[in-house]
Design an enzyme around this catalytic site. Structure first.
Site, PDB file in Angstrom:
ATOM      1  N   GLU A 123       0.443  16.257  -7.012  1.00 48.49           N
ATOM      2  CA  GLU A 123       1.578  15.763  -7.359  1.00 48.49           C
ATOM      3  C   GLU A 123       2.235  15.644  -8.724  1.00 48.49           C
ATOM      4  OE1 GLU A 123      -1.297  14.011  -4.332  1.00 48.49           O
ATOM      5  OE2 GLU A 123      -1.511  14.665  -6.511  1.00 48.49           O
ATOM      6  N   PHE A 130      -0.349   7.874  -5.856  1.00 49.85           N
ATOM      7  CA  PHE A 130      -0.172   9.231  -6.412  1.00 49.85           C
ATOM      8  C   PHE A 130       1.167   9.240  -7.115  1.00 49.85           C
ATOM      9  CE2 PHE A 130      -2.723  10.318  -2.330  1.00 49.85           C
ATOM     10  CZ  PHE A 130      -4.015   9.922  -2.778  1.00 49.85           C
ATOM     11  N   ARG A 157       3.291   1.335   4.867  1.00 50.54           N
ATOM     12  CA  ARG A 157       2.538   1.769   6.157  1.00 50.54           C
ATOM     13  C   ARG A 157       2.755   1.052   7.383  1.00 50.54           C
ATOM     14  NH1 ARG A 157      -3.867   3.347   6.508  1.00 50.54           N
ATOM     15  NH2 ARG A 157      -3.839   4.426   8.534  1.00 50.54           N
TER      16      ARG A 157
END
Length: 316
Positions: free
Chosen positions: A58, A83, A167
């Protein structure tokens, strides 16, 4: 509520990138081996030549995005919020924020509704971290409509932008056909005179339900959706504080440094009134079904009602 349309904002992110690609040929998308989860795979399938999989690296991805920005591209660096804001914080700060490069951070799977992935992946600190970076715009859309509009707004804004997506499928609340996304402008979804509920992200739909529950008890609650947490709409918050006399903030994020803190900063400077925060209270998340976690962490409409009554009790 059975007929309410629900959609995860991460889905909206992937679709928006694909749908806007032809209009904005300078857009390129980077991902850290999570294209299926972040939904950037939708863009990859349509425009493979404009997609870069950087692997599970990342920090390097952010560096690549910074380099691409210097060539005139508009890179969207995509990965989980944990991340993007956590592992790559130094690169976001020094390689993107410091030179004020035109990089967009697409951070999906934010908050506790990552669910079973547990505390290590449930980033409840990202808004606070990104707010501290000078010049960084922070956007946390409430639904599908707002998420797609936010992506285009980010493209048209020159400078670093942090876009926060979830999500869990959430209700579409922006159903007005005349809806218009304005960077840095809050949206009043409901008027009220007794108190104001200021919400962001998935908590916006919960705030609307809470306002209905309060109305049944004779309490008039104004509801404001703050999709842009930085720069925040100081005018709409100050007006609400002065007109309703107390505020409740609601967010799927730590109460330290997030929406609640941003609102309190405005209120103390513009029109001091009680501000009661609803969010994650100085604790890590836990593994479990997303819907159950919203109950466990007391982020539901009924919990906003409790906070509203606390705020009313503090009101002079």
């Amino acid at each position: 509520m059975a007929d309410v349309v629900k959609k995860a904002t991460r889905e909206s992110y992937g679709e928006a990138l694909r749908d806007l690609a032809e209009k904005y040929p300078e857009v390129v998308v980077l991902d850290a081996d999570l294209a299926a989860a972040t939904k950037t795979g939708t863009f990859k399938k349509a425009y493979p030549e404009r997609f870069i999989d950087c692997g599970i690296a990342e920090a390097n991805m952010v560096g690549i995005a910074a380099g691409l920005a210097t060539t005139g591209k508009i890179p969207f660096a995509s990965t989980f919020a944990m991340f993007a804001a956590g592992r790559a914080y130094e690169q976001v700060r020094n390689a993107v924020g410091y030179p004020h490069l035109n990089v967009k951070i697409g951070a999906t799977h934010a908050g506790i509704t990552v669910g079973e992935d547990g505390a290590t992946h449930q980033c409840n600190e990202d808004i606070a971290l990104m707010r501290t970076i000078p010049g960084m715009v922070v956007i946390n859309p409430a639904d599908d409509v707002e998420a797609k509009a936010a992506v285009e707004a980010a493209i048209n804004y020159y400078g670093p932008v942090y876009l926060r997506f979830g999500r869990l499928a959430v209700p579409v609340v922006n159903t007005d056909p005349n809806y218009k996304f304005e960077l840095g402008k809050g949206v009043q979804l409901r008027d009220g005179s007794d108190l104001t509920i200021v919400a962001t992200g998935l908590e916006v739909s919960e705030a609307l339900q809470a306002a209905d529950m309060l109305a049944a008890e004779g309490i008039s609650a104004r509801v404001i959706n703050i999709h842009t947490i930085k720069p925040i709409d100081r005018d709409i918050i100050a007006k609400a504080a002065c007109e309703t006399g107390c505020i409740v903030t609601a967010e799927e994020h730590s109460v330290i440094g997030g929406l609640g803190s941003a609102v309190a900063e405005v209120v103390t400077e513009e029109c001091p009134v009680p501000v009661v925060k609803l969010g994650i209270y100085d604790r890590f998340g836990m593994s479990g079904p997303a819907a159950e976690l919203l109950d466990i962490f007391e982020l539901r409409a009924k919990d906003i009602v409790v906070k509203a009554k606390e705020a009313l009790a503090k009101k002079k």
